[in-house]
Design a protein around this motif. Structure first.
Motif, PDB file in Angstrom:
ATOM      1  N   LEU A 135       0.827  -1.216   0.000  1.00 33.65           N
ATOM      2  CA  LEU A 135       0.000   0.000   0.000  1.00 33.65           C
ATOM      3  C   LEU A 135       0.858   1.261   0.000  1.00 33.65           C
ATOM      4  O   LEU A 135       0.523   2.252  -0.654  1.00 33.65           O
ATOM      5  CB  LEU A 135      -0.936  -0.014   1.214  1.00 33.65           C
ATOM      6  N   LYS A 136       1.975   1.204   0.700  1.00 28.99           N
ATOM      7  CA  LYS A 136       2.828   2.392   0.771  1.00 28.99           C
ATOM      8  C   LYS A 136       3.364   2.769  -0.614  1.00 28.99           C
ATOM      9  O   LYS A 136       3.324   3.933  -1.003  1.00 28.99           O
ATOM     10  CB  LYS A 136       3.993   2.158   1.735  1.00 28.99           C
TER      11      LYS A 136
ATOM     12  N   ILE B  74       0.706   4.351  -2.638  1.00 30.32           N
ATOM     13  CA  ILE B  74       0.424   5.737  -2.249  1.00 30.32           C
ATOM     14  C   ILE B  74       1.551   6.656  -2.696  1.00 30.32           C
ATOM     15  O   ILE B  74       1.305   7.741  -3.248  1.00 30.32           O
ATOM     16  CB  ILE B  74       0.216   5.825  -0.719  1.00 30.32           C
ATOM     17  N   MET B  75       2.790   6.208  -2.478  1.00 30.94           N
ATOM     18  CA  MET B  75       3.920   7.053  -2.897  1.00 30.94           C
ATOM     19  C   MET B  75       3.863   7.313  -4.397  1.00 30.94           C
ATOM     20  O   MET B  75       4.128   8.427  -4.858  1.00 30.94           O
ATOM     21  CB  MET B  75       5.254   6.378  -2.543  1.00 30.94           C
TER      22      MET B  75
ATOM     23  N   SER C  84       1.293   7.477  -6.202  1.00 31.78           N
ATOM     24  CA  SER C  84       0.161   8.312  -6.589  1.00 31.78           C
ATOM     25  C   SER C  84       0.350   9.778  -6.219  1.00 31.78           C
ATOM     26  O   SER C  84      -0.469  10.625  -6.570  1.00 31.78           O
ATOM     27  CB  SER C  84      -1.123   7.793  -5.925  1.00 31.78           C
ATOM     28  N   LEU C  85       1.431  10.095  -5.529  1.00 37.05           N
ATOM     29  CA  LEU C  85       1.640  11.490  -5.117  1.00 37.05           C
ATOM     30  C   LEU C  85       1.883  12.395  -6.318  1.00 37.05           C
ATOM     31  O   LEU C  85       1.500  13.549  -6.318  1.00 37.05           O
ATOM     32  CB  LEU C  85       2.821  11.600  -4.157  1.00 37.05           C
TER      33      LEU C  85
ATOM     34  N   MET D 189      13.263   5.449  -1.917  1.00 38.53           N
ATOM     35  CA  MET D 189      12.596   5.206  -0.646  1.00 38.53           C
ATOM     36  C   MET D 189      11.980   3.821  -0.573  1.00 38.53           C
ATOM     37  O   MET D 189      11.726   3.300   0.496  1.00 38.53           O
ATOM     38  CB  MET D 189      11.544   6.281  -0.393  1.00 38.53           C
TER      39      MET D 189
ATOM     40  N   PHE E  56       7.049  12.601   4.166  1.00 34.65           N
ATOM     41  CA  PHE E  56       5.758  11.918   3.999  1.00 34.65           C
ATOM     42  C   PHE E  56       5.916  10.420   4.257  1.00 34.65           C
ATOM     43  O   PHE E  56       5.085   9.794   4.922  1.00 34.65           O
ATOM     44  CB  PHE E  56       5.228  12.160   2.586  1.00 34.65           C
TER      45      PHE E  56
ATOM     46  N   TYR F  63       3.995   8.447   7.109  1.00 37.48           N
ATOM     47  CA  TYR F  63       3.183   7.271   6.787  1.00 37.48           C
ATOM     48  C   TYR F  63       3.598   6.086   7.669  1.00 37.48           C
ATOM     49  O   TYR F  63       2.742   5.373   8.210  1.00 37.48           O
ATOM     50  CB  TYR F  63       3.333   6.916   5.308  1.00 37.48           C
TER      51      TYR F  63
ATOM     52  N   VAL G 204      -7.265   4.302   3.479  1.00 39.38           N
ATOM     53  CA  VAL G 204      -5.950   4.765   3.953  1.00 39.38           C
ATOM     54  C   VAL G 204      -5.248   5.552   2.843  1.00 39.38           C
ATOM     55  O   VAL G 204      -4.623   6.583   3.097  1.00 39.38           O
ATOM     56  CB  VAL G 204      -5.089   3.569   4.417  1.00 39.38           C
ATOM     57  N   GLN G 205      -5.386   5.080   1.628  1.00 40.25           N
ATOM     58  CA  GLN G 205      -4.789   5.818   0.515  1.00 40.25           C
ATOM     59  C   GLN G 205      -5.411   7.217   0.417  1.00 40.25           C
ATOM     60  O   GLN G 205      -4.694   8.213   0.267  1.00 40.25           O
ATOM     61  CB  GLN G 205      -4.990   5.059  -0.793  1.00 40.25           C
TER      62      GLN G 205
ATOM     63  N   PHE H 242      -4.106   9.488   3.330  1.00 40.72           N
ATOM     64  CA  PHE H 242      -2.735   9.989   3.222  1.00 40.72           C
ATOM     65  C   PHE H 242      -2.545  10.907   2.015  1.00 40.72           C
ATOM     66  O   PHE H 242      -1.684  11.791   2.046  1.00 40.72           O
ATOM     67  CB  PHE H 242      -1.733   8.830   3.255  1.00 40.72           C
ATOM     68  N   LEU H 243      -3.336  10.718   1.008  1.00 38.90           N
ATOM     69  CA  LEU H 243      -3.293  11.701  -0.087  1.00 38.90           C
ATOM     70  C   LEU H 243      -3.831  13.045   0.391  1.00 38.90           C
ATOM     71  O   LEU H 243      -3.334  14.101  -0.008  1.00 38.90           O
ATOM     72  CB  LEU H 243      -4.096  11.194  -1.293  1.00 38.90           C
TER      73      LEU H 243
ATOM     74  N   TRP I  14      -1.056  14.632   2.224  1.00 36.14           N
ATOM     75  CA  TRP I  14      -0.087  15.183   1.266  1.00 36.14           C
ATOM     76  C   TRP I  14      -0.572  16.519   0.705  1.00 36.14           C
ATOM     77  O   TRP I  14       0.194  17.467   0.569  1.00 36.14           O
ATOM     78  CB  TRP I  14       0.140  14.170   0.147  1.00 36.14           C
TER      79      TRP I  14
END
Lengths: 235, 185
Positions: free
Chosen positions: A64-65, A68-69, A71-72, A126, B20, B24, B49-50, B53-54, B57
């Protein structure tokens, strides 16, 4: 309406129980600004949040991390791996840097032409669980600068920065590793129009230093630092 | 190393991805646990959760430390989004009431919990011990199940005023517990 009534609504609002006319009435009250109600809601949220923190914790899935990373930044390109001598992540970084016309090594400069590319590389670094890093901070906060030295257990080391201003003519940035009184040059570098640079540091034992710093030096670099410290960070 | 979450949020506001990433790492379990408790669905919890956290951000700059700790901020965001999802599908879960389940966690798992977690569990048990069953039920239905005071009143067959009183009395006890603990530390 006296304030006790608003306090009652603030309590119910904090746990999401308000509905109907009371909900819209209280919403209008909050929008008008009420420090007492804001404080009350905050106190309630903190008290109930502490209960949530006491729940037996469940780990979020590892994948998941990365999701998410990724998708930033919407303009990221897919990672491409190459160069089997390197781990996939680092190979992708090298490939990405090379695709931008970057040249590696001491006394060479590297230019990342797009901040998105910088972020893509950073995200990949990362994702490497063996990665260590030192973040460097600007000594003067006139402009926001991001800078990191990152390395892995294989000794592959990278310096990335973004937001550094162009040095005046005749000057160049130089990166140093510092341990006690010893200062070892890692190389000189230039930045592109975005203030970005991505530099692979050959034979730079990042793990052996307590601090890293970037100074502004005469063009061509110097064997020992002479100029002002622009960025500095430690472990 | 325990990093200051406030400082990480400042860095995130400046679009620092490493900050970030660390933020997280510190709070994703909290958000995921809470999302799972409310939604009872792993795929939905992951999506949530996504989203949370977005939002962090994109809105880290709007975080106001006067409104509470970053942990509370994350929980508030998670709750708001989770309840929206829950209300949209209106699915009632048949699981064990969360507060009761937590209250049964009497034994700390030595070697598995950090000191902070152990202390937190101790605090939770203490706080829960101060609430009556009807207060726990009313708070749980509102906070974890996303039900309004009217819905709770209908489900429990009690007047709305009674639900309000139970929720407020429960909250008051929770605030007192945590304020007392805060003054000791």
């Amino acid at each position: 309406m006296n304030h006790e009534k608003w306090t009652e609504l603030a309590d119910l609002y904090a746990v999401g129980a308000l509905d109907g006319g009371e909900a819209s009435e209280f919403s209008s009250h909050l929008k008008a600004g009420c420090a007492l109600c804001e404080k009350r809601i905050s106190e309630n949220e903190s008290a109930v949040a502490a209960l949530v923190q006491g729940l037996p914790q469940m780990e979020a899935p590892a994948a998941l991390k990365s999701k998410i990373m990724d998708s930033l930044g919407a303009d990221f390109e897919p990672a491409i791996s190459a160069a089997p001598a390197l781990s996939p992540i680092w190979a992708a970084i090298v490939w990405g840097a090379l695709s931008l016309g970057i040249v590696w090594g001491w006394k060479t400069t590297t230019l990342a032409r797009h901040t998105a590319e910088f972020h893509r590389m950073e995200a990949m670094v990362m994702a490497d669980t063996t990665m260590k890093s030192v973040e460097l901070k600007a000594t003067e906060q006139k402009t926001p600068v991001a800078a990191k030295v990152v390395w892995n257990t294989k000794g592959e080391c990278l310096f990335m920065t973004m937001g550094l201003p162009h040095p005046v003519e005749g000057k160049i940035y130089q990166l140093w590793g510092i341990k006690g009184d010893s200062k070892v040059s890692a190389g000189i570098f230039e930045v592109d129009e975005h203030g970005c640079a991505v530099v692979k540091l050959n034979q730079f034992a990042a793990d052996s230093f307590d601090k890293m710093a970037v100074t502004l030096e005469p063009a061509g670099g110097v064997p020992s630092p002479t100029g002002p410290i622009v960025l500095v960070g430690g472990r | 190393m325990s990093e200051d979450l406030h400082q990480l949020l400042k860095q995130i506001a400046e679009k620092d991805r490493l900050a970030f990433s660390r933020f997280y790492d510190r709070l994703s379990s909290l958000a995921f646990t809470f999302a799972m408790r409310i939604l009872r669905s792993r795929p939905e919890a992951e999506d949530l959760v996504q989203e949370v956290f977005l939002q962090v951000w994109n809105q880290a700059a709007s975080y106001d430390p006067r409104r509470g700790k970053p942990e509370a901020w994350i929980i508030t965001i998670t709750k708001s989004r989770a309840i929206d999802k829950l209300r949209s599908r209106r699915r009632r879960d048949q699981g064990t009431p969360v507060f009761e389940e937590m209250a049964r966690e009497k034994t700390l798992k030595a070697g598995q919990d950090t000191l902070a977690q152990a202390e937190q569990k101790w605090l939770v048990e203490g706080a829960l011990a101060g609430l009556s069953d009807i207060q726990k039920t009313a708070l749980e239905m509102a906070y974890f199940e996303g039900k309004t005071q009217t819905e709770i009143a209908q489900e429990l067959s009690v007047p709305v005023g009674t639900v309000k009183t139970r929720i407020r009395d429960g909250l008051q006890k929770l605030r007192q517990q945590f304020e007392a603990q805060g003054s000791k530390s």
